[in-house]
Scaffold this motif. Structure first.
Motif, PDB file in Angstrom:
ATOM      1  N   THR A   1      49.043  65.792  56.189  1.00 50.39           N
ATOM      2  CA  THR A   1      49.564  65.226  57.437  1.00 50.39           C
ATOM      3  C   THR A   1      48.678  65.507  58.641  1.00 50.39           C
ATOM      4  O   THR A   1      48.321  64.594  59.385  1.00 50.39           O
ATOM      5  CB  THR A   1      50.980  65.762  57.710  1.00 50.39           C
ATOM      6  N   VAL A   2      48.341  66.783  58.837  1.00 49.99           N
ATOM      7  CA  VAL A   2      47.579  67.138  60.040  1.00 49.99           C
ATOM      8  C   VAL A   2      46.119  66.703  59.930  1.00 49.99           C
ATOM      9  O   VAL A   2      45.570  66.070  60.850  1.00 49.99           O
ATOM     10  CB  VAL A   2      47.661  68.656  60.308  1.00 49.99           C
ATOM     11  N   LEU A   3      45.490  67.016  58.816  1.00 49.04           N
ATOM     12  CA  LEU A   3      44.056  66.749  58.686  1.00 49.04           C
ATOM     13  C   LEU A   3      43.769  65.307  58.253  1.00 49.04           C
ATOM     14  O   LEU A   3      43.099  64.559  58.960  1.00 49.04           O
ATOM     15  CB  LEU A   3      43.427  67.733  57.707  1.00 49.04           C
ATOM     16  N   LEU A   4      44.278  64.916  57.078  1.00 52.21           N
ATOM     17  CA  LEU A   4      43.936  63.607  56.536  1.00 52.21           C
ATOM     18  C   LEU A   4      44.543  62.464  57.351  1.00 52.21           C
ATOM     19  O   LEU A   4      43.832  61.558  57.802  1.00 52.21           O
ATOM     20  CB  LEU A   4      44.379  63.515  55.079  1.00 52.21           C
ATOM     21  N   LEU A   5      45.856  62.493  57.537  1.00 57.22           N
ATOM     22  CA  LEU A   5      46.486  61.433  58.312  1.00 57.22           C
ATOM     23  C   LEU A   5      45.970  61.403  59.746  1.00 57.22           C
ATOM     24  O   LEU A   5      45.787  60.338  60.330  1.00 57.22           O
ATOM     25  CB  LEU A   5      48.008  61.607  58.311  1.00 57.22           C
ATOM     26  N   GLY A   6      45.735  62.597  60.294  1.00 55.46           N
ATOM     27  CA  GLY A   6      45.209  62.661  61.655  1.00 55.46           C
ATOM     28  C   GLY A   6      43.850  62.012  61.774  1.00 55.46           C
ATOM     29  O   GLY A   6      43.569  61.281  62.735  1.00 55.46           O
ATOM     30  N   SER A   7      42.986  62.241  60.791  1.00 58.69           N
ATOM     31  CA  SER A   7      41.648  61.660  60.835  1.00 58.69           C
ATOM     32  C   SER A   7      41.688  60.148  60.637  1.00 58.69           C
ATOM     33  O   SER A   7      40.944  59.403  61.285  1.00 58.69           O
ATOM     34  CB  SER A   7      40.754  62.311  59.775  1.00 58.69           C
TER      35      SER A   7
END
Length: 208
Positions: A135-141
């Motif tokens: 959520t934080v890393l992949l979706l954010g990117s």
């Protein structure tokens, strides 16, 4: 720009579903609570709201901060791995000793502890490093690539999370007839135990 809102939201919805749909510790727990018809609203709400918060943090750019502090992921990995192994061991014990699983059918769900279900759900959600990675890393990117539409993309991902958890939580009761027999619960507990122990072992191995 309005014509681009729906495609961005749809892309977020699909991306969010693709990341959470795989059977994992959190999904297995939500499904089990759905079958038991115990604290379903609370469990679904915790999972969906937690995902929404984490997705929002990712869209806001928290991923860069997290990657700059690897110690945080190490601590989460150790705690999450230990918790998953412990929960898997309890599921294995229920499968090995059916008497310990009495009262877990839909009719006996009231004998369980709602507080325990809520605390377990919180732990499975917030002590799982994969949640932060997805959520934080992949979706954010991925959302960052949408530019001004990143929040629309994020909203679609949040909706996808809500739809998924509501589906397996409230859809789980459809399996209550199948799981009315004790042997079915033993099979389910064995599957949950295998999932939890495997994921917990993998987390600890990668962290250590």
């Amino acid at each position: 720009m309005n014509s681009a809102l729906l495609p961005a939201a749809a892309a977020g919805f699909g991306t969010g579903l693709s990341l959470i749909i795989a059977i994992g510790a959190q999904n297995a727990f939500v499904l089990r609570q759905g079958v038991r018809r115990q604290a379903v609203l609370a469990v679904v709400g915790i999972c969906a709201l937690s995902d929404a918060l984490l997705i929002a943090l990712g869209v806001a750019g928290l991923g860069a901060v997290v990657t700059a502090w690897p110690t945080a992921m190490t601590v989460i990995g150790l705690a999450g791995g230990a918790f998953l192994i412990g929960y898997g061991a309890l599921a294995a014990r229920r499968a090995w000793r059916p008497a310990a699983a009495q009262g877990l059918t839909a009719e006996g769900a009231a004998t369980g502890s709602v507080r325990t279900a809520v605390l377990t759900c919180l732990a499975l959600t917030w002590l799982n490093p994969h949640v932060y990675l997805d959520t934080v890393l992949l979706l954010g990117s991925v959302a960052a690539e949408r530019g001004d539409l990143r929040w629309v993309f994020g909203a679609g991902a949040m909706l996808g999370s809500l739809v998924w958890f509501a589906a397996i939580g409230y859809g789980g009761r459809l399996l209550s007839g199948v799981l009315a027999r004790p042997v079915a619960w033993r099979v389910m507990d064995l599957a949950v135990a295998a999932t939890m122990l495997t994921l917990g072992g993998m987390l600890l191995a990668r962290t250590l």
